[in-house]
Design a protein around this motif. Structure first.
Motif, PDB file in Angstrom:
ATOM      1  N   SER A 102       0.862  -1.193   0.000  1.00  9.97           N
ATOM      2  CA  SER A 102       0.000   0.000   0.000  1.00  9.97           C
ATOM      3  C   SER A 102       0.890   1.231   0.000  1.00  9.97           C
ATOM      4  O   SER A 102       2.107   1.138   0.258  1.00  9.97           O
ATOM      5  CB  SER A 102      -0.915   0.039   1.233  1.00  9.97           C
ATOM      6  N   GLY A 103       0.277   2.370  -0.266  1.00  6.77           N
ATOM      7  CA  GLY A 103       1.031   3.628  -0.206  1.00  6.77           C
ATOM      8  C   GLY A 103       1.528   3.890   1.203  1.00  6.77           C
ATOM      9  O   GLY A 103       2.666   4.339   1.410  1.00  6.77           O
ATOM     10  N   MET A 104       0.679   3.600   2.208  1.00  5.09           N
ATOM     11  CA  MET A 104       1.091   3.826   3.598  1.00  5.09           C
ATOM     12  C   MET A 104       2.237   2.900   4.001  1.00  5.09           C
ATOM     13  O   MET A 104       3.089   3.272   4.802  1.00  5.09           O
ATOM     14  CB  MET A 104      -0.096   3.670   4.564  1.00  5.09           C
ATOM     15  N   TYR A 128      -1.243  14.228   3.150  1.00  6.28           N
ATOM     16  CA  TYR A 128      -2.097  13.059   3.324  1.00  6.28           C
ATOM     17  C   TYR A 128      -2.309  12.727   4.807  1.00  6.28           C
ATOM     18  O   TYR A 128      -1.347  12.669   5.587  1.00  6.28           O
ATOM     19  CB  TYR A 128      -1.489  11.867   2.580  1.00  6.28           C
ATOM     20  N   GLU A 177       4.415  17.116  -0.290  1.00  8.07           N
ATOM     21  CA  GLU A 177       3.312  16.619  -1.114  1.00  8.07           C
ATOM     22  C   GLU A 177       2.903  17.767  -2.020  1.00  8.07           C
ATOM     23  O   GLU A 177       2.522  18.841  -1.546  1.00  8.07           O
ATOM     24  CB  GLU A 177       2.138  16.177  -0.228  1.00  8.07           C
ATOM     25  N   ASP A 212       5.709  13.019  -2.130  1.00  5.31           N
ATOM     26  CA  ASP A 212       4.531  12.191  -2.408  1.00  5.31           C
ATOM     27  C   ASP A 212       3.960  12.672  -3.738  1.00  5.31           C
ATOM     28  O   ASP A 212       3.430  13.781  -3.837  1.00  5.31           O
ATOM     29  CB  ASP A 212       3.516  12.340  -1.268  1.00  5.31           C
ATOM     30  N   THR A 214       1.576  11.242  -5.586  1.00  7.69           N
ATOM     31  CA  THR A 214       0.337  10.512  -5.886  1.00  7.69           C
ATOM     32  C   THR A 214      -0.636  11.285  -6.774  1.00  7.69           C
ATOM     33  O   THR A 214      -1.231  10.714  -7.683  1.00  7.69           O
ATOM     34  CB  THR A 214      -0.350  10.132  -4.559  1.00  7.69           C
ATOM     35  N   PHE A 215      -0.819  12.573  -6.512  1.00  5.13           N
ATOM     36  CA  PHE A 215      -1.885  13.301  -7.217  1.00  5.13           C
ATOM     37  C   PHE A 215      -1.600  13.513  -8.697  1.00  5.13           C
ATOM     38  O   PHE A 215      -2.537  13.592  -9.480  1.00  5.13           O
ATOM     39  CB  PHE A 215      -2.185  14.635  -6.529  1.00  5.13           C
ATOM     40  N   SER A 234       1.344   6.562  -4.084  1.00  4.69           N
ATOM     41  CA  SER A 234       0.329   5.568  -3.760  1.00  4.69           C
ATOM     42  C   SER A 234      -0.131   5.020  -5.105  1.00  4.69           C
ATOM     43  O   SER A 234      -0.880   5.672  -5.829  1.00  4.69           O
ATOM     44  CB  SER A 234      -0.855   6.181  -3.008  1.00  4.69           C
ATOM     45  N   THR A 236      -2.079   2.754  -5.624  1.00  4.01           N
ATOM     46  CA  THR A 236      -3.513   2.476  -5.515  1.00  4.01           C
ATOM     47  C   THR A 236      -4.336   3.418  -6.389  1.00  4.01           C
ATOM     48  O   THR A 236      -5.394   3.031  -6.886  1.00  4.01           O
ATOM     49  CB  THR A 236      -3.956   2.715  -4.046  1.00  4.01           C
ATOM     50  N   LYS A 237      -3.855   4.640  -6.561  1.00  2.00           N
ATOM     51  CA  LYS A 237      -4.655   5.698  -7.183  1.00  2.00           C
ATOM     52  C   LYS A 237      -4.491   5.660  -8.711  1.00  2.00           C
ATOM     53  O   LYS A 237      -4.893   4.693  -9.328  1.00  2.00           O
ATOM     54  CB  LYS A 237      -4.280   7.041  -6.564  1.00  2.00           C
ATOM     55  N   ALA A 247      -1.521  -0.552  -3.535  1.00  2.00           N
ATOM     56  CA  ALA A 247      -0.079  -0.736  -3.702  1.00  2.00           C
ATOM     57  C   ALA A 247       0.607   0.613  -3.523  1.00  2.00           C
ATOM     58  O   ALA A 247      -0.023   1.662  -3.641  1.00  2.00           O
ATOM     59  CB  ALA A 247       0.245  -1.291  -5.093  1.00  2.00           C
TER      60      ALA A 247
END
Ligand code: PLP
Length: 422
Positions: A102-104, A128, A177, A212, A214-215, A234, A236-237, A247
Motif C-alpha cells: 500500500s502507499g502507507m 495526506y 506533497e 509524495d 500521488t496526485f 500511492s 492504488t490511485k 499498492a
C-alpha cells in the motif's frame, strides 16, 4: 519525457521490465504464484544468499554472473515484484524502486528506515492524513520532532520551518506533497532541494527530500528530475487506476532503495505477485488514462466554476498567481484530475446534491476510471477537529472530486440535475 535509453514514458509503460524469454516466450508476464524458490544445489543456495546479503561484489554473486535473477523467498523478492519495480523506476526516472502492499506501507517503511530518535522531520502542509497521523502521533512517540510549512512557494516560509526544526535536532527527512489536496497547494521541489543542501552544510548531513507524487503520478511530474532524493506514489490511485487494488512505490538511488527494502523485508510490506501483475497491466494504460482524466477534469472544473450554486473550485489548473503559473510550467506536465468544489451552503446542501447523483459515485479515494466524489468533512476528515479542517481548506460545503474517464457530457448532465436539488 524520455529516459536515458531515449524511449518515451509512454513506451516504457507498456513492456519495460519484462523479457518474454524469461517466461517461455509468453507475450505477457506469467504470475509467479509461489512463496519459495528451489535451488539447483547447496552451493547455488549459498551463492544466492551471499549475493543477497553481501551484494554484487561477493564471491557468490560472481559465481552467479550471467544467470537469471535468483530469488530466495517471496517476502525478500519475487519475479513479479522485480518487473513492477523496474517499470516504476523507468517511469520515475530512478536508479531503483521498491514496491509495497500500500502507499502507507511505502511511507511508513521509508520514514522508519531513515529517521532516528532525536531527528527532526519537516513536511509541507496540508498533506495526506495517514502520513500526518504517522508523523505526528507515532513517530513523535519515538522521539522524532515534526515541523511544517504552509507556503511551499516561499523561501522564507520553508527556511523558517527548517531553522525551527534544526534547532530541535538534525533534520533527516523533508517530506513534500505537491500538489496537495484539497487546497491545490504547490511546493517548489527544486527550491526545497537547494535549501536542504544549504542546511546539510550547516548540520553536517544533508536531509533526504522525499515527495509524495500521488496526485499527478509519473506521467505528469518527475520529482527526482527536480533534485528530490525519493519519489513516493500511492500506486492504488492513478497508477493502478481501476479502484481494484492497493499498492505503493518509492523510487530513488540504489543506495537509498536498498536501505528501504531491507526494512520492507522485516516488516513484510512487499507487494504480492497477483497484485504486482495487475499493476503491470495498469501501467500500460496509465499514459492514456492520465491524458483523458486531465481533459475531463478541466471540462468539469470549468462547468462547476461557472455554476450559480457553486462558491468556488480549487483546481490546480485554475491557479493564476504568477509564481504558481511559473512553477507549474517548470515542474508539472499537467494539472491532474482531483480537485475540490465548494457549494453555496453546508452539509445539508451537499448531502441533497450527493444523494441525487447517478453517474458519479460517492466514495473516498481517487484515480480510478470512474468519477468519485466525497464530502471530506464527514468522511476522509471526519476525525479532524473542525478548526484544523478549516485551516486545511475544508468546510461543510466542500466536496472532493476525482474525475474519471466517462464521457464528460454525461458527468456534466449528472452534476446539473443533482445541483437542481440543492
Ligand atoms: C491514498 C494516498 C496515500 C496512501 O496510499 P494507500 O495506498 O491508501 O496506502 C498517500 N498519499 C496520498 C496523497 C494519497 O492520496
Amino acid at each position: 519525457m524520455s529516459d536515458k535509453t531515449g524511449l518515451h514514458l509512454e513506451t516504457l509503460a507498456i513492456s519495460h521490465g519484462y523479457d518474454p524469454q524469461s517466461g517461455q516466450g509468453a507475450a505477457k508476464p506469467p504470475i509467479y504464484a509461489t512463496s519459495t524458490f528451489v535451488y539447483r544445489s547447496a552451493q547455488q543456495a549459498k551463492d544466492i544468499h551471499e549475493q543477497f546479503f553481501d551484494g554484487p561484489e561477493s564471491e557468490g554473486a560472481k559465481r552467479l554472473a550471467g544467470e537469471p535473477e535468483a530469488y530466495i523467498y517471496g517476502r525478500l523478492g519475487h519475479p513479479n515484484l522485480t518487473m513492477v519495480e523496474a517499470r516504476l523506476a523507468a517511469l520515475d526516472g530512478a536508479e531503483e524502486s521498491a514496491a509495497f502492499n500500500s502507499g502507507m506501507a511505502a511511507i511508513s517503511t521509508t520514514l522508519f528506515a531513515l529517521v532516528r530518535p532525536g531527528d527532526s522531520i519537516v513536511h509541507s502542509r496540508p498533506f495526506y492524513g495517514g502520513a500526518d497521523n504517522l508523523i505526528h502521533n507515532v513517530l513523535t512517540g519515538f522521539g522524532v520532532n515534526a515541523f511544517s510549512f504552509l507556503d511551499g512557494l516561499s523561501e522564507a516560509s520553508i527556511q523558517a520551518a527548517l531553522d525551527e526544526a534544526a534547532a530541535a535536532g538534525p533534520v533527516s527527512v523533508i517530506w513534500l506533497e505537491t500538489p496537495a489536496n484539497p487546497t491545490a497547494a504547490l511546493v517548489d521541489i527544486a527550491l526545497v532541494v537547494r535549501l536542504a543542501k544549504a542546511l546539510g552544510e550547516r548540520q553536517g548531513r544533508t536531509p533526504i527530500v522525499a515527495v509524495d507524487n500521488t496526485f499527478l503520478g509519473p506521467l505528469l511530474q518527475s520529482p527526482l528530475a527536480e533534485g528530490a532524493d525519493l519519489c513516493m506514489t500511492s500506486l492504488t490511485k492513478y497508477c493502478a487506476g481501476h479502484s481494484d487494488l492497493l499498492a505503493g512505490g518509492v523510487s530513488g538511488s540504489a543506495e537509498l532503495i536498498k536501505t528501504i527494502k531491507a526494512l520492507r523485508t522485516l516488516k513484510g510490506a512487499h507487494l504480492d505477485a497477483q497484485t504486482a501483475w495487475l499493476l503491470l497491466r495498469s501501467f500500460e494504460t496509465l499514459p492514456v488514462r492520465t491524458a483523458r482524466a486531465c481533459d475531463n477534469a478541466l471540462k468539469i472544473a470549468t462547468y462547476l466554476r461557472a455554476h450559480p450554486k457553486v462558491r468556488g473550485v480549487t483546481y490546480v489548473g485554475f491557479r493564476d498567481e504568477p509564481e504558481a503559473v511559473a512553477l507549474l510550467a517548470r515542474q508539472c506536465r499537467g494539472t491532474g484530475s482531483t480537485f475540490s468544489v465548494r457549494l453555496k451552503g453546508g452539509e445539508a446542501e451537499c448531502f441533497r446534491f450527493l444523494d441525487r447523483l447517478r453517474v458519479l459515485r460517492l466514495a473516498v479515494s481517487l484515480g480510478g476510471t470512474e468519477t468519485l466524489i466525497c464530502h471530506p468533512a464527514t468522511t476522509t476528515h471526519y476525525a479532524v477537529p473542525a478548526a484544523d479542517r478549516a485551516a486545511s481548506g475544508i468546510d461543510d460545503g466542500t466536496m472532493r472530486l476525482s474525475v474519471g474517464l466517462e464521457h464528460p457530457d454525461d458527468l456534466i448532465a449528472d452534476l446539473e440535475q443533482a445541483l437542481e436539488a440543492v
